[in-house]
Design an enzyme around this catalytic site. Structure first.
Site, PDB file in Angstrom:
ATOM      1  N   HIS A 102     -34.139 -13.343 -36.808  1.00 29.87           N
ATOM      2  CA  HIS A 102     -34.399 -12.972 -35.423  1.00 29.87           C
ATOM      3  C   HIS A 102     -35.906 -13.101 -35.209  1.00 29.87           C
ATOM      4  O   HIS A 102     -36.695 -12.986 -36.150  1.00 29.87           O
ATOM      5  CB  HIS A 102     -34.053 -11.509 -35.141  1.00 29.87           C
ATOM      6  CG  HIS A 102     -32.620 -11.152 -35.299  1.00 29.87           C
ATOM      7  ND1 HIS A 102     -32.074 -10.809 -36.522  1.00 29.87           N
ATOM      8  CD2 HIS A 102     -31.623 -11.038 -34.393  1.00 29.87           C
ATOM      9  CE1 HIS A 102     -30.792 -10.504 -36.355  1.00 29.87           C
ATOM     10  NE2 HIS A 102     -30.491 -10.638 -35.076  1.00 29.87           N
ATOM     11  N   ASP A 105     -37.870 -10.214 -36.506  1.00 26.64           N
ATOM     12  CA  ASP A 105     -37.858 -10.078 -37.967  1.00 26.64           C
ATOM     13  C   ASP A 105     -39.148 -10.629 -38.562  1.00 26.64           C
ATOM     14  O   ASP A 105     -39.737 -10.028 -39.467  1.00 26.64           O
ATOM     15  CB  ASP A 105     -36.710 -10.875 -38.606  1.00 26.64           C
ATOM     16  CG  ASP A 105     -35.345 -10.387 -38.199  1.00 26.64           C
ATOM     17  OD1 ASP A 105     -35.211  -9.183 -37.914  1.00 26.64           O
ATOM     18  OD2 ASP A 105     -34.420 -11.205 -38.177  1.00 26.64           O
ATOM     19  N   GLU A 233     -21.594 -15.004 -31.377  1.00 25.68           N
ATOM     20  CA  GLU A 233     -21.064 -14.217 -32.490  1.00 25.68           C
ATOM     21  C   GLU A 233     -20.233 -13.058 -31.959  1.00 25.68           C
ATOM     22  O   GLU A 233     -20.767 -12.126 -31.357  1.00 25.68           O
ATOM     23  CB  GLU A 233     -22.206 -13.688 -33.352  1.00 25.68           C
ATOM     24  CG  GLU A 233     -21.733 -12.892 -34.544  1.00 25.68           C
ATOM     25  CD  GLU A 233     -22.875 -12.490 -35.462  1.00 25.68           C
ATOM     26  OE1 GLU A 233     -22.778 -11.413 -36.069  1.00 25.68           O
ATOM     27  OE2 GLU A 233     -23.854 -13.246 -35.563  1.00 25.68           O
ATOM     28  N   ASP A 310     -21.576  -3.990 -43.515  1.00 26.70           N
ATOM     29  CA  ASP A 310     -22.301  -5.200 -43.943  1.00 26.70           C
ATOM     30  C   ASP A 310     -22.478  -5.275 -45.456  1.00 26.70           C
ATOM     31  O   ASP A 310     -23.584  -5.484 -45.960  1.00 26.70           O
ATOM     32  CB  ASP A 310     -23.677  -5.270 -43.269  1.00 26.70           C
ATOM     33  CG  ASP A 310     -23.584  -5.674 -41.812  1.00 26.70           C
ATOM     34  OD1 ASP A 310     -22.613  -6.352 -41.453  1.00 26.70           O
ATOM     35  OD2 ASP A 310     -24.481  -5.297 -41.041  1.00 26.70           O
TER      36      ASP A 310
END
Length: 438
Positions: A102, A105, A233, A310
């Protein structure tokens, strides 16, 4: 240059299934040929920047547990430079060909949008050099439109046109830097594109605005000459109660309704599939049969927990069935397997990042080899063909070719009586799948 992962002295190598070395691949041999392509070409592994290098181990009930030497110091931009350097050291030592990020990030937001963009330009110039020197490529870029308070009510679906405008500015820049880094794709994840209550939500207007937002992105993509694939997504919930990109089917319906389907494919995530009440296998299959399967966020959720855990993918049933669908669909072109996963907050050592990725890569390599055998032996194809064999006979052909109506079919049913039943053989097929997964 500093060395941030000194425990790993050389790139992770394939040593075979009998190896006892935890820093070696047991099944992932990047040069091994499977169905005419190497494992590396089939799997197209990518490391996500956010969890791997920005993750702190903090959760809703506890503070940071993961402390990394590349995040030390007080200068935000110096930390960003160190983190980027550490990331490319990790990619090289792990032996992956791709990365994903991103915008926020890789470079922290500043007080103004123009200063934020300057920071991005600086980090991207470094990333471009690292990519050239290492051969690691960008699988896809994306934009964080969910963390900052300005996006608490969404970005493209925000009730404020000022926030909508700010979001377009961020995506504009994210597309530019993804293009500059020769990214193979760009992902739209609607982190807060949804609602918590319909008491304050104009759903139709928000959906119209989201479509307008995506159409603007398509137009700008063409303007700058970016050839990468656009992905959406799907995710059903968390952080909003109901998100507009709930699952593959709702995304497909949205894209068809707003005449955007030719511009997008889907980036399917395993954990998002289970949160939507589906299996990973289902979401991949739906996307594939509708020509929308583009890329994969490879992780898994804990079925006993109702949120996005995750975790790294280690379930051979998931990886086998995933690769079975992906291979049947023709394999990846612009997409790949991005490990959108993070180590547990108790896995505090930097070397745990290697253990996690090695295990996941081996799991998908095993899934690839098992899927190859299943496809060569046509195990499920034969069973499915037998189950639907009636559709290849006279009656089935007439129905599918639209040569009969309710009237003719009702007459047929009256003349022939009760249909003969057949077994679905589910247990047998599950046993056969177990035989292949060894």
């Amino acid at each position: 240059m500093a060395e941030y992962f000194p425990e790993v002295k050389k790139p992770i190598a394939y040593e075979g299934p009998n190896s006892k070395n935890p820093l070696a691949f047991k099944y992932y041999n990047p040069k091994e040929k499977v169905l005419g392509k190497t494992m590396a070409q089939h799997l197209r592994f990518a490391v996500c920047y956010w969890h791997t290098f920005r993750g702190t181990g903090a959760d809703m009930f506890g503070s940071q547990t993961l402390f990394r030497n590349f995040r030390s110091g007080s200068d935000e931009m110096k930390i960003a430079e160190q983190t980027l350097e550490a990331a490319f050291e990790f990619y090289q030592k792990l032996g992956v060909g791709f990365w994903c990020f991103h915008d926020t990030d890789i470079a922290p937001e500043a007080d103004t949008l123009s200063e934020t963009n300057k920071r991005l330009d600086h980090i991207v110039s470094l990333a471009k050099k690292y990519q050239k020197n290492t051969g690691v490529k960008l699988l896809w870029g994306t934009c964080n439109l969910f963390s900052h308070p300005r996006f608490m009510a969404g970005a493209g679906t925000n009730p404020s046109p000022e926030v909508f405008a700010f979001a377009t500015a961020k995506v504009k820049k994210a597309l530019e830097i993804t293009h500059e880094l020769d990214g193979a794709g760009y992902v739209f994840w609607g982190g807060r594109e949804g609602y918590d209550t319909l008491l304050n939500t104009d759903m139709k207007r928000e959906l119209d605005h989201l479509a307008l937002f995506l159409q603007m992105a398509v137009d700008y993509k063409k303007k700058i000459g970016f050839k990468g694939q656009f992905y959406i997504e799907p995710k059903p919930k968390e952080p909003t109660k109901h998100q507009y990109d709930f699952d593959s089917a709702s995304c497909y319906a949205f894209l068809q309704h707003y005449k955007l389907v030719e511009h997008f494919k889907l980036n399917i995530e395993a954990n998002h599939a289970t949160l939507a009440g589906h299996t990973f296998h289902h979401e991949l299959a739906f996307a594939a049969i509708n020509g929308l399967l583009g890329s994969v966020d490879a992780n898994r959720g804990d079925l006993l927990l109702g949120w996005d855990t995750d975790q790294f993918p280690t379930d051979l049933y998931d990886t086998t069935l995933a690769m079975y669908i992906i291979l049947k669909a023709g394999g990846f072109t612009t997409g790949g397997l991005n490990f959108d996963a993070h180590v547990r907050r108790q896995s505090i050592d930097p070397i745990d990042l290697f253990y996690a990725h090695i295990g996941a890569m081996d799991a998908f390599a095993r899934g690839l080899k098992i899927a190859e055998k299943l496809l060569k032996d046509k195990v499920f194809e034969k069973a499915i063909a037998q189950r639907y064999a009636g559709w290849n006979k006279d009656l089935g052909k007439k129905i599918e070719s639209k040569k009969v109506s309710f009237v003719e079919l009702a007459k047929y049913a009256e003349e022939h009586g009760e249909p003969k039943l057949q077994s679905g053989r589910q247990e047998l097929l599950e046993n056969i799948l177990n035989d292949y997964i060894k």
